[in-house]
Write an enzyme that holds these catalytic residues in place. Structure first.
Site, PDB file in Angstrom:
ATOM      1  N   ARG A  53       0.853  -1.184   0.000  1.00 18.77           N
ATOM      2  CA  ARG A  53       0.000   0.000   0.000  1.00 18.77           C
ATOM      3  C   ARG A  53       0.890   1.234   0.000  1.00 18.77           C
ATOM      4  O   ARG A  53       2.088   1.151   0.228  1.00 18.77           O
ATOM      5  CB  ARG A  53      -0.965   0.004   1.184  1.00 18.77           C
ATOM      6  CG  ARG A  53      -0.300  -0.339   2.510  1.00 18.77           C
ATOM      7  CD  ARG A  53      -0.851   0.437   3.658  1.00 18.77           C
ATOM      8  NE  ARG A  53      -0.754   1.861   3.440  1.00 18.77           N
ATOM      9  CZ  ARG A  53       0.365   2.560   3.606  1.00 18.77           C
ATOM     10  NH1 ARG A  53       1.484   1.964   3.949  1.00 18.77           N
ATOM     11  NH2 ARG A  53       0.381   3.860   3.408  1.00 18.77           N
ATOM     12  N   GLY A  54       0.251   2.371  -0.247  1.00 21.22           N
ATOM     13  CA  GLY A  54       0.984   3.589  -0.523  1.00 21.22           C
ATOM     14  C   GLY A  54       1.047   3.747  -2.025  1.00 21.22           C
ATOM     15  O   GLY A  54       1.444   2.817  -2.748  1.00 21.22           O
ATOM     16  N   ASP A 244      -3.619   9.846  -2.590  1.00 19.39           N
ATOM     17  CA  ASP A 244      -3.786   8.831  -3.619  1.00 19.39           C
ATOM     18  C   ASP A 244      -4.173   9.432  -4.960  1.00 19.39           C
ATOM     19  O   ASP A 244      -3.956   8.817  -5.994  1.00 19.39           O
ATOM     20  CB  ASP A 244      -4.839   7.809  -3.179  1.00 19.39           C
ATOM     21  CG  ASP A 244      -4.306   6.889  -2.114  1.00 19.39           C
ATOM     22  OD1 ASP A 244      -3.888   5.781  -2.461  1.00 19.39           O
ATOM     23  OD2 ASP A 244      -4.284   7.270  -0.931  1.00 19.39           O
ATOM     24  N   ASN A 254      -7.343  11.141  -0.065  1.00 26.98           N
ATOM     25  CA  ASN A 254      -6.370  10.456   0.788  1.00 26.98           C
ATOM     26  C   ASN A 254      -7.137   9.586   1.765  1.00 26.98           C
ATOM     27  O   ASN A 254      -8.365   9.552   1.779  1.00 26.98           O
ATOM     28  CB  ASN A 254      -5.475  11.469   1.513  1.00 26.98           C
ATOM     29  CG  ASN A 254      -4.273  10.805   2.173  1.00 26.98           C
ATOM     30  OD1 ASN A 254      -3.591   9.990   1.554  1.00 26.98           O
ATOM     31  ND2 ASN A 254      -4.020  11.126   3.433  1.00 26.98           N
TER      32      ASN A 254
END
Length: 356
Positions: A53-54, A244, A254
């Protein structure tokens, strides 16, 4: 001077064994497990289940994944290989609909494949590997640049609030929102970081607090609903978050809860900065209204982190993964090419034209 950064590479390619190696972020901080993924179904699941993730890390994983999936192809011609590539690309693209870096990386890999038209299959596969490695290497440089720009806005000894996790394990290195923290750590800035726990998946508690503690940063974990009181008490001088997706007008998607933090920061007159690589800025997306918000399973709220369920059986839940922070609440958007200020629909496009 401070201490060097503790680097944790969360996405790796083992090309010899045709394997994608991922740090499983769902089991942190209790276990440090690196997954070895060979099948596209497992790569898809790792992205969907937030094992990786990220935004940047998702992009890197997708690039490696589509390369490995195409590498398996038995196609003997460029045209047949392209058809196999498109199947893998479309499959991986279905894993996370909100994270623009996923599509950015997959599209960039396709662009590279198109440039290799006319070459033999082995040459095309080698080019795809090279492009995936470039995406990873470029992200490391991008994160450092974002960190340097962000650090120019901060002062020694400041209290910094962050939400979710935009650190080194979410990128190639340094992170986005945490990049200035790590660079400041190296230069002796002595920041005091407050990390929101970030319900319901607890990325702040499990990931941000963990990696900052590993790096020797002064970090304090707080519940999400404590952000207001630490601001009121004067403990926070700036808020730094990742994202994001950024729309053309500066609206930013986000992790859920970010919008509330921005509203609080506005109330207490605290600067609120979004750290966003340009790969996350989507100029085709005009406003936050155009951003698809992913809904997640109810068990993430009711039972996932508990020995016993902590909500009535079959209770209705609403579990959006992201919220959109209105551009009016954002002090600046920090990219690798500089800092964009309002009006964002004028300044964000200029970031793409910069050669800094």
């Amino acid at each position: 001077m401070g201490n060097p950064v503790e680097v944790i590479q969360s996405v790796k390619l083992d090309d010899e064994n045709s394997t994608l190696i991922l740090l499983d972020q769902t089991v942190l901080p209790n276990e440090t497990i690196f997954l070895e993924l060979k099948e596209m179904e497992d790569v898809w699941d790792a992205i969907y289940q937030l094992k990786v993730r990220g935004a940047p890390a998702i992009g890197i994983a997708a690039a490696y994944g589509v390369y490995l999936g195409t590498k398996k192809s038995n196609a003997e011609t460029y045209e047949a290989l392209y058809e196999d590539f498109k199947k893998v690309k479309e499959y991986l693209a279905s894993s996370r609909p909100t994270a623009v870096n996923l599509f950015w990386a997959l599209n960039r890999m396709e662009d590279r494949l198109k440039k290799e038209a006319g070459k033999n299959v082995s040459e095309v596969k080698a080019a795809l590997k090279e492009e995936a490695e470039l995406i990873r290497a470029e992200d490391e440089k991008i994160c450092e640049s974002i960190g340097q720009y962000a650090l120019s806005l901060l002062e020694t000894g400041w209290g910094i609030l962050t939400h979710c996790n935009a650190g080194t394990i979410a990128t190639a290195k340094y992170g986005t929102a945490l990049a200035p923290i790590y660079l400041g750590q190296e230069k002796g800035y002595d920041f005091k970081v407050y990390a929101d726990e970030t319900r319901p998946l607890l990325q702040g508690a499990r990931l941000t607090a963990w990696e900052l503690q590993q790096a020797g940063v002064d970090v304090t974990l707080i519940c999400d609903n404590m952000a207001s009181i630490v601001m009121k008490e004067g403990k926070i001088q700036a808020v730094l978050v990742g994202c994001d997706r950024v729309a053309e007008n500066g609206d930013t998607a986000n992790k859920i809860g970010t919008s509330g933090v921005a509203i609080l920061a506005k109330h207490y007159n605290i600067p609120f900065y979004v750290c966003a690589p340009l790969s996350t800025v989507d100029l085709e997306c005009k406003t936050g209204e155009d951003i698809h918000i992913e809904l997640r399973p109810s068990e993430e709220i009711t039972s996932k982190w508990y020995e016993k369920p902590m909500a009535p059986k079959d209770v209705k839940t609403y579990n959006p993964c992201f919220d959109v922070t209105d551009h009016s609440l954002i002090t600046g958007i920090i990219t690798e090419n500089g800092i964009a200020y309002a009006p964002f629909n004028e300044t964000l496009p200029k970031m793409f034209q910069s050669n800094k």
